[in-house]
Structures are given as structure tokens and as C-alpha cells.
Design a protein around this motif. Structure first.
Motif, PDB file in Angstrom:
ATOM      1  N   GLN A 393      60.865  17.631  56.409  1.00 20.03           N
ATOM      2  CA  GLN A 393      61.795  18.011  55.537  1.00 20.03           C
ATOM      3  C   GLN A 393      61.305  18.443  54.044  1.00 20.03           C
ATOM      4  N   ARG A 394      60.151  17.711  53.694  1.00 19.57           N
ATOM      5  CA  ARG A 394      59.378  18.114  52.261  1.00 19.57           C
ATOM      6  C   ARG A 394      58.782  19.438  52.466  1.00 19.57           C
ATOM      7  N   GLU A 395      58.310  19.857  53.657  1.00 16.44           N
ATOM      8  CA  GLU A 395      57.365  21.064  53.734  1.00 16.44           C
ATOM      9  C   GLU A 395      58.323  22.181  52.976  1.00 16.44           C
ATOM     10  N   MET A 396      59.553  22.098  53.094  1.00 20.16           N
ATOM     11  CA  MET A 396      60.334  23.123  52.407  1.00 20.16           C
ATOM     12  C   MET A 396      59.759  23.510  50.765  1.00 20.16           C
ATOM     13  N   ILE A 397      59.313  22.190  50.233  1.00 21.49           N
ATOM     14  CA  ILE A 397      59.137  22.385  48.900  1.00 21.49           C
ATOM     15  C   ILE A 397      57.824  22.960  48.651  1.00 21.49           C
ATOM     16  N   GLU A 398      57.039  22.590  49.664  1.00 21.60           N
ATOM     17  CA  GLU A 398      55.719  23.400  49.661  1.00 21.60           C
ATOM     18  C   GLU A 398      55.560  24.741  49.974  1.00 21.60           C
ATOM     19  N   ASP A 399      56.603  25.085  50.870  1.00 19.20           N
ATOM     20  CA  ASP A 399      56.764  26.396  51.142  1.00 19.20           C
ATOM     21  C   ASP A 399      57.246  27.118  50.007  1.00 19.20           C
ATOM     22  N   MET A 400      58.136  26.558  49.146  1.00 14.22           N
ATOM     23  CA  MET A 400      58.648  27.072  48.007  1.00 14.22           C
ATOM     24  C   MET A 400      57.411  27.605  46.966  1.00 14.22           C
ATOM     25  N   LEU A 401      56.453  26.518  46.844  1.00 17.41           N
ATOM     26  CA  LEU A 401      55.540  26.810  46.133  1.00 17.41           C
ATOM     27  C   LEU A 401      54.525  27.854  46.686  1.00 17.41           C
TER      28      LEU A 401
END
Length: 439
Positions: A393-401
Motif C-alpha cells: 500500500q505504501r509503495e504508491m507513495i514511493e511511486d509518486m516520488l
């Protein structure tokens, strides 16, 4: 004659029927399987003064975000246990009451102390564990390790074939980076009880973290038809399959899964899952270069309007900000950020400044201001774990970066981040992105 729960702890009920239904209901609850509410209701009907059955029923109401019903049922459990409960049962009910009434930090503290004395009290031991457990939503940066430590501390108290403990011990290890060990434990738990949505969910996570995306899709495709749509994890487990399709570059398949299982109009999932799954799937779909069909963001926004309006639940805050940003409601994002900053300044937001930062970054990304998005996210990237949830789920935020760096002209930084990700977990999508950078 003393009656016992499924792990051998004594129960304060004189009814064999009530005890039997309680054992069955707890196992259904712990496996996220339909029927737990009805079975626990039968336990209560057989013995209206069975405090632990009332408390477990309250827990189910809380899972469904049925707050008023949860508090009423919890009050009944507290009244009963005060006059006819053992020391363990009074502690058990008190901890569940803290959780139901939103006192998460106290509930976590009491749960950890309780399990030192009664480690096989599995409903209490379950509270700190899982992607949405008390550890995950504590704001801790090391909650993945804390789950492993808790499981290992109490492993000696559980049989080698305890399907529930194997599932959660395996999930804890897989999320904490020991993927092979976690996968083996979770597979064992799944094999012992396949009618267990938590095991199917944990195993799909382990496969995802291992980079075995096709294996995860096959698992879900074969298992999901046997899980009734009323199950709280039905839509979320399908969400994992939809992510697998996106990994393979198959948006049509991903959208079909979304339409059949995930969108708010078809799922019976927990509100926190419905909000986060819809927001993160639609965000990924657009961010990865695909078209979001008309109306889907608006449907997600309409559903989310009924939940999590008050800032302070970090995991929900981030996903609510995503929906608002994607639907052009800049004022809603700014209002949430302002409220979150107030909580940070008051020391009342356990996850800290990373939460408003991610919300601000989501707005910048939606407005295609990639340089600003990257500038916001880079300093807090290591703190994103504090919002809770799972690594997937948190990988989405890393994807955003990562995408902000790629689109904002920071190819070198993007390449370094991709190299680390490919080393950690092979991904067809990251391989494609690495090729784009290399070109």
C-alpha cells in the motif's frame, strides 16, 4: 464444569452451546470469514451473560465502522464482566473497550502487557498485528520489526499447526523483509485452513514482496471464487490481483477486476479498505499512463464523503487527500493539511509531519508540479512507514516520488531509487521504467 476457548483458556459460561459458538465465532473472526456475527449472536442467545461473546461482537461492529453498535455492545460486556468475569476476562474486555472507544495507544500498551500473562489469548494478541493493527497505526517507524518481535516472543506458546499464528507470524516476517521465511510460514498457515481470508491475503503479500506477481495472481484467481462477496477482505484481495495486472501492463484486466470486485458499489469491505483501495488503484492507473474511465474518481469521492472527514487517522488522511486532489478539490486538501499541521504542533498526531507532507505532495502531483512534489517527498521518504498499512500500500507513495523525479528532470535520482527497488524486489514495471531512463 469449566468450558474453554479454542486455545485452552477458561470461559465464564455455563452453556456448552455458548462456548462452542464462541470458539467457532472467534475462528471465523480471525479468518475474516463470513458468518462470525451470526455465530457470536447464537453464543449470546445461548448465554446472554457471556461477556466475551459480547466483546467479540463489539469487535466485529468496530471492524465494520459501526461505531454506535460497537460501543453499545462493549458497554454490555463491561457490565457483565464486572460481576462474573475472571481476571483475564476483565483485562480482555477492558482492552477491547479501549480499542473500540478510540484509545489506541492505551489499548496497545494494555494488549502487550496482557499477552505477557496470557499469550494464547489470540483475540487480544491479534490487535497489535496485521496491516491495520495497533502497531501499524501507532505512528511508529519500526512497527514492522515490532510485529516480528511480538510474534517471536510468544512463538513457543503456540502449536506448530496453529493456522492463525502461522499466518500472522509469516505476514510479520514478510513485511519486515524476511520474505522467504515469511512466505514459508504463511503458506503453512494457508494450507492448514484455506477458508481463511487473512491467510490468502498474507500469502498474496508475501508473493508480492518476493516479486512473484504471476503466482500471486494465480493464487487469488483460484481462491477468490470460494470467498463470499460479503467477506470484508473480498474486494481488497481482488485489489492485489488488479495491481498484478497493472504490473504486467494490462490495464484492461485491472479495470475489469476493479469493476467486478473493488469499486464502492460492489464491495462489502471495511470503509478504510474501500477508500484506500479505490484511491490507490485509480491513482496508480493514471500515474502509470493509463486512462481512468469517466466517473470512477467521482464515485470514490462520493463514497469517501461518508467517512474519515476528521483529520488524524494518518492512513486514511493520505488516501482522502489523494481523492480530493484527483477530483480537483484543492480546498479540501488544504483544509486537511491545515488540520493535520495543528495536530502535529499539538503533539497529537503520532505519525508526525510526514502525513501533511504526503497530502501536500499528492496535490502537487495532481497539478503536475512534479518538482514541488519531489521536493516535499524526498525529505520524508524514510518516514512514510509511519502512516501504517502494508508495504504494497505504501509503495504508491514511493511511486509518486519516483515519477515526480522522472518527470521533473531528476533522472539520476530516479535511477538510484529504481536501482534500490529492483535490488529489493524485482518488478516488471520498474524494469520498464529503468529502460526508459536508460534510453
Amino acid at each position: 464444569m469449566t468450558r474453554f476457548d479454542s486455545r485452552g483458556l477458561p470461559l465464564s459460561t455455563a452453556s456448552d452451546l455458548a462456548a462452542g459458538r464462541y470458539r467457532e465465532g472467534i475462528d471465523l473472526l480471525l479468518s475474516a470469514w463470513p458468518g462470525a456475527a451470526e455465530v457470536l449472536d447464537e453464543a449470546i442467545a445461548a448465554d446472554p451473560d457471556f461477556a466475551l461473546a459480547h466483546a467479540a461482537r463489539a469487535r466485529l461492529h468496530a471492524i465494520r465502522t459501526e461505531v454506535a453498535k460497537a460501543k453499545a455492545r462493549m458497554a454490555a460486556a463491561e457490565e457483565i464482566v464486572a460481576r462474573r468475569g475472571t481476571e483475564r476476562e476483565r483485562s480482555h474486555v477492558a482492552i477491547l473497550s479501549l480499542a473500540v472507544n478510540g484509545q489506541s495507544a492505551k489499548a496497545l500498551e494494555r494488549a502487550l502487557a496482557h499477552t505477557e500473562t496470557w499469550p494464547r489469548d489470540v483475540l487480544i494478541l491479534s490487535l497489535p498485528l496485521g496491516a491495520f493493527g495497533l502497531f501499524a497505526f501507532s505512528g511508529m517507524a519500526d512497527h514492522d520489526q515490532a510485529r516480528v518481535d511480538l510474534c517471536e516472543r510468544h512463538a513457543r506458546h503456540f502449536d506448530a499447526d496453529d493456522w492463525w499464528f502461522l499466518t500472522y507470524r509469516g505476514w510479520a516476517h514478510a513485511e519486515n523483509g524476511n520474505v522467504a521465511h515469511g512466505r514459508a510460514l504463511t503458506q503453512r498457515g494457508y494450507d492448514l485452513r484455506t477458508n481463511n481470508a487473512n491467510a490468502a491475503h498474507a500469502l498474496s503479500h508475501a508473493l508480492y514482496e518476493a516479486g512473484a506477481h504471476e503466482d500471486a495472481e494465480r493464487l487469488i484467481e483460484s481462491w477468490l471464487p470460494g470467498y463470499d462477496r460479503s467477506g470484508v477482505l473480498h474486494g481488497h484481495i481482488a485489489w492485489h490481483s488488479a495491481l498484478g495486472a497493472l504490473e504486467r501492463g494490462d490495464p484492461e484486466r485491472a479495470l475489469a477486476i476493479y469493476a467486478d470486485h473493488i469499486q464502492p458499489s460492489v464491495t462489502a469491505g471495511m470503509p478504510v479498505n474501500v477508500v484506500s483501495d479505490t484511491a490507490s488503484f485509480l491513482w496508480r492507473l493514471k500515474a502509470y499512463g493509463h486512462t481512468v474511465p469517466a466517473g470512477l474518481w467521482e464515485q470514490a469521492a462520493a463514497y469517501s464523503a461518508g467517512y474519515f472527514q476528521k483529520a488524524g487517522f494518518a492512513f486514511a488522511d493520505v488516501h482522502m487527500a489523494l481523492i480530493a486532489a484527483a477530483t480537483g478539490d484543492k480546498a479540501a486538501v488544504e483544509e486537511r493539511v491545515k488540520a493535520l499541521m495543528g495536530l502535529v504542533e499539538a503533539g497529537a498526531l503520532p505519525a508526525g509531519p510526514v502525513v501533511p507532507a504526503v497530502c501536500r505532495a499528492a496535490l502537487a502531483f495532481a497539478e503536475e508540479d512534479y518538482a514541488v512534489c519531489a521536493r516535499i517527498l524526498e525529505p520524508v521518504a524514510a518516514e512514510v512507514v509511519r502512516i501504517g498499512g502494508s508495504g504494497a500500500q505504501r509503495e504508491m507513495i514511493e511511486d509518486m516520488l519516483l515519477l515526480a523525479l522522472m518527470r521533473g528532470g531528476e533522472a539520476a535520482k530516479a535511477g538510484q531509487l529504481l536501482d534500490r527497488r529492483l535490488h529489493r524486489r524485482p518488478s516488471p514495471r520498474d524494469t520498464r521504467w529503468h529502460g526508459l531512463l536508460a534510453a
